[in-house]
Design a protein around this motif. Structure first.
Motif, short mmCIF file in Angstrom:
data_model
loop_
_atom_site.label_atom_id
_atom_site.label_comp_id
_atom_site.label_asym_id
_atom_site.label_seq_id
_atom_site.Cartn_x
_atom_site.Cartn_y
_atom_site.Cartn_z
N PHE A 275 0.86 -1.18 0.00
CA PHE A 275 0.00 0.00 0.00
C PHE A 275 0.90 1.23 0.00
O PHE A 275 1.40 1.66 1.02
N GLU A 276 1.11 1.76 -1.20
CA GLU A 276 2.06 2.86 -1.34
C GLU A 276 1.41 4.21 -1.11
O GLU A 276 0.30 4.46 -1.57
N CYS A 313 -9.41 15.50 5.53
CA CYS A 313 -9.64 14.06 5.61
C CYS A 313 -9.29 13.57 7.02
O CYS A 313 -8.15 13.27 7.34
N GLU A 314 -10.33 13.50 7.87
CA GLU A 314 -10.08 13.28 9.29
C GLU A 314 -9.67 11.84 9.61
O GLU A 314 -9.22 11.55 10.71
N ALA A 315 -9.81 10.94 8.63
CA ALA A 315 -9.46 9.55 8.90
C ALA A 315 -7.95 9.33 8.95
O ALA A 315 -7.49 8.29 9.41
N LEU A 316 -7.18 10.30 8.51
CA LEU A 316 -5.74 10.07 8.36
C LEU A 316 -4.91 10.39 9.60
O LEU A 316 -3.75 9.99 9.70
N VAL A 337 -13.56 7.23 -3.52
CA VAL A 337 -13.58 6.83 -2.11
C VAL A 337 -14.32 7.87 -1.26
O VAL A 337 -14.23 9.07 -1.48
N SER A 338 -15.13 7.36 -0.32
CA SER A 338 -15.92 8.27 0.52
C SER A 338 -15.34 8.31 1.93
O SER A 338 -14.55 7.46 2.32
N ARG A 339 -15.78 9.29 2.69
CA ARG A 339 -15.32 9.41 4.08
C ARG A 339 -15.68 8.18 4.89
O ARG A 339 -14.92 7.71 5.73
N GLU A 340 -16.86 7.64 4.64
CA GLU A 340 -17.33 6.47 5.39
C GLU A 340 -16.42 5.28 5.12
O GLU A 340 -16.04 4.55 6.04
N ILE A 341 -16.09 5.09 3.86
CA ILE A 341 -15.23 3.96 3.52
C ILE A 341 -13.85 4.13 4.16
O ILE A 341 -13.29 3.20 4.72
N LEU A 342 -13.35 5.35 4.11
CA LEU A 342 -12.03 5.60 4.69
C LEU A 342 -11.98 5.25 6.17
O LEU A 342 -11.00 4.73 6.67
N GLN A 343 -13.09 5.56 6.88
CA GLN A 343 -13.11 5.31 8.32
C GLN A 343 -12.94 3.83 8.63
O GLN A 343 -12.48 3.47 9.71
N GLN A 344 -13.34 2.98 7.71
CA GLN A 344 -13.31 1.54 7.99
C GLN A 344 -12.17 0.80 7.32
O GLN A 344 -11.95 -0.36 7.57
N ASP A 345 -11.46 1.48 6.43
CA ASP A 345 -10.47 0.80 5.61
C ASP A 345 -9.23 0.39 6.44
O ASP A 345 -8.67 1.19 7.17
N HIS A 347 -6.23 -0.45 5.40
CA HIS A 347 -5.00 0.22 4.97
C HIS A 347 -4.92 1.64 5.53
O HIS A 347 -3.86 2.11 5.93
N ILE A 348 -6.06 2.31 5.53
CA ILE A 348 -6.10 3.68 6.05
C ILE A 348 -5.76 3.68 7.54
O ILE A 348 -5.02 4.53 8.03
#
Ligand code: ADP
Length: 633
Positions: A275-276, A313-316, A337-345, A347-348
């Motif tokens: 995951f680059e 992007c608060e997930a980071l 990609v959505s904020r919701e997806i990012l929260q659960q990913d 890799h994120i």
């Protein structure tokens, strides 16, 4: 629709006045601000089109165009981005939404020197208004992508602006600056010079990911000069580290951080493997005014393979690093990609952990450097970082290592916990602290008396979050964090034989009757009355049980809407104080005869006052006190 005239909102008018009288010495930055807005508008349109393919907008050649007209002395910044509707122009350009602005203006009025003003202005993205530093009239023509009608906005910056509907506006926004008369003394600031414009763009906006083109025309020129692209459009984070100058990083920071000042530190991270991603993060040098407000926009920008995806992007990064600005560019995310997806990913999540560690290790390096930069950082962001002590158990050790606190050891320099531990006295087992509203209030608290007399260092904690993290963390380096306002102390017991114990035993016996009677009499408010070993000067103080919530913490929970029972406190009396001695003698001789009950109440009231609290019935307290004083005359 005809042309209508409107008044600027008060704050907007004040800011405009500042721009017109230009307290800011570096006027060149107006162009950076306008280009920055244009670039944002292009980003927004691209995203909107991605979400809604049916949107009637042309995204085939998104770009920014600069037009110079030497004869008319105008400079136009044009984009074919999202544009604004009629209502939006009024809202966005005629008012200032930023809640911190009123405070900012107040500070600005109070700041007497020009350097102070310049610094303050730098904290606010005055954006569009900065055009009035160089222009005496500004015209904006805009059409929102997908809409048929456009809007023309004009103003001389003097209190009013006009709005009119226009039929033939192209998609996007053009801002035309009618430049102030040329200053023959100062050719450096000739914004009709293509050379000058080229230089400014190169310096401030080279990294903008959309092409910035320039055409320059004027008398004798047929206007068919080919446009040239002024910026390289190269993402700084994707360029080899040694080919990017500090200045270039700083300009990117100013663009994304909406800050006019240089950042404190630049952080680069390159993650290879499955995951680059590349990250370019900045620690600002100043905390924004709204850092502790609910709607503070936190997070860094997310890009996917050089394409801008989202702001804030608060997930980071975790909430306690919400002040960090920057860009994260991931190779393997969907553009949708959505904020919701990012929260659960997953890799994120891994990315967030790595970025968090990187930021904290940078702070640690700053700390090790022992320069002013760490002091600045901690002054500005220490309070936020301490939230991490509560919420981020994984990085607690690092946070404890970089944190610093005011202490009785030094009036000005804060100390680290490690520093405290190194100075601990022989036999001292715990780290002592006291929380309160201000350093002064804490230092004057009766709880400090015995510690001061014995020269034992106490940490002075004044942030609301301090109450919480000391509980959550509990200890450092195997040593308990102990409030000097909680539980019992035995500062003398260490290393002595039984003599002291015996002495204490005797004293307790002598006071047993009084303590029990007072305990009953004040039973509604206190759970126990006992003799104190922490007082030397004051007659009494109130303390909390070792495991009870402190009053400040109780209030905090209540403010958050949680029900918490009011914990009864403990009243401690100073057996060395004449008032307490006298009270005991009177009790032993006469029992609870007249007046003693009131003295007990007064004593309790004084103890509450001494820690900054309020007697339960202030009026009654004052009345009793006044009577006593009168009798003493
Ligand atoms: P800021 O950029 O800090 O929000 P500005 O005063 O520069 O403050 O701009 C206010 C708002 O006006 C922007 O947030 C944006 O919504 C809108 N705006 C400014 N310039 C443009 C533009 N070129 N295209 C579309 N919207 C714009």
């Amino acid at each position: 629709m005809s042309t209508q005239t409107f008044e600027f909102q008060v704050e907007a008018r004040q800011l405009l006045q500042l721009m017109i009288h230009s307290v800011y010495s570096n006027k060149d930055v107006f162009l950076r601000e306008l280009v920055s807005n244009a670039s944002d508008a292009l980003d927004k349109l691209r995203l909107e089109k991605l979400r809604d393919d049916a949107l009637d907008a042309d995204v085939s050649d998104l770009h920014i165009e600069l037009d110079i007209d030497k004869d008319a002395r105008t400079l136009t910044v044009r984009d074919n981005g999202i544009g604004m509707s009629y209502d939006e122009v009024g809202q966005l350009i005629g008012t200032i939404a930023n809640s911190g602005t009123a405070e900012f203006l107040r500070e600005l009025r109070e700041s007497k020197d020009a350097a102070g003003e310049e610094g303050l202005i730098g904290q606010f993205g005055v954006g569009f208004y900065s055009g009035f530093m160089v222009a005496d009239e500004v015209t904006l023509v805009t059409r929102r992508a997908g809409e048929g009608q456009g809007t023309r906005w004009t103003s001389r910056g003097e209190g009013t602006y006009t709005l009119a509907a226009v039929e033939d506006a192209p998609q996007g926004t053009s801002v035309t600056l009618h430049l102030k008369p040329a200053d023959p003394e100062n050719q450096l600031h000739d914004y009709t010079s293509p050379w000058k414009i080229r230089e400014i763009i190169k310096r401030y906006s080279d990294f903008i990911t959309w092409p910035i083109r320039m055409t320059s025309g004027g008398a004798g020129d047929e206007g068919d000069a080919a446009p040239e692209t002024l910026n390289s459009m190269k993402a700084l984070w994707a360029r080899p580290r040694d080919q990017v100058s500090e200045d270039e990083y700083h300009e990117l920071y100013k663009h994304i951080g909406h800050d006019w000042r240089d950042p404190l530190e630049t952080i680069r991270l390159q993650a290879e493997g499955t995951f680059e991603y590349q990250a370019l993060l900045f620690l600002p040098a100043h905390a924004p005014h709204d850092l502790f407000t609910r709607d503070f926009r936190r997070g860094v920008q997310l890009y996917v393979k050089r394409v801008f995806i989202m702001d804030d992007c608060e997930a980071l990064l975790p909430p306690y690093l919400r002040f960090v600005k920057g860009v994260v560019d991931a190779a393997d995310l969907s553009l949708n990609v959505s904020r919701e997806i990012l929260q659960q990913d997953r890799h994120i999540e891994m990315m967030r952990r790595r970025l968090t560690k990187k930021v904290l290790s940078t702070v640690k390096d700053l700390r090790a450097e022992e320069s002013d930069r760490y002091a600045t950082f901690w002054r500005e962001f220490g309070t936020v970082l301490k939230e991490g002590l509560v919420t981020d158990a994984e990085n607690r050790e690092t946070l404890l290592a970089v944190a610093s606190f005011a202490s009785t050891h030094d009036d000005t320099e804060p100390t680290t916990l490690q520093g405290y531990v190194e100075r601990m006295k022989d036999g001292q087992e715990d780290i002592y602290y006291l929380t309160g509203d201000s350093r002064q209030a804490i230092e004057n608290s009766p709880h400090m008396e015995a510690f001061r007399e014995r020269g034992i260092e106490v940490l002075l904690l004044t942030d609301a979050v301090d109450e919480v993290w000391v509980d959550a963390v509990g200890e450092f380096d195997g040593k308990k964090l102990k409030s000097v306002a909680k539980g019992e102390f035995d500062l003398d017991a260490k290393g002595e034989d039984g003599a002291a114990d015996e002495e204490r035993e005797k004293r307790n016996e002598a006071y047993a009757g009084l303590l029990e009677w007072m305990g009953k009499h004040l039973g509604e408010d206190v759970k126990e009355v006992r003799l104190s070993s922490r007082l030397t000067v004051s007659p009494a103080c109130v303390v909390s049980d070792a495991h009870d919530l402190t009053p400040a913490l109780e209030n905090m929970y209540r403010a958050m809407g949680q029900e918490v029972p009011r914990a009864k406190r403990i009243l401690e009396l100073n057996p060395g104080h004449a008032l307490v001695k006298g009270l005991n003698a009177a009790y032993t001789e006469h029992g609870e005869g007249t007046g003693l009950a009131e003295t007990a109440e007064l004593l309790y009231g004084l103890a509450v006052l001494a820690e900054g609290g309020q007697p339960k019935e202030p009026a009654r307290f004052v009345k009793l006190m006044a009577e006593r004083l009168e009798r003493a005359l």
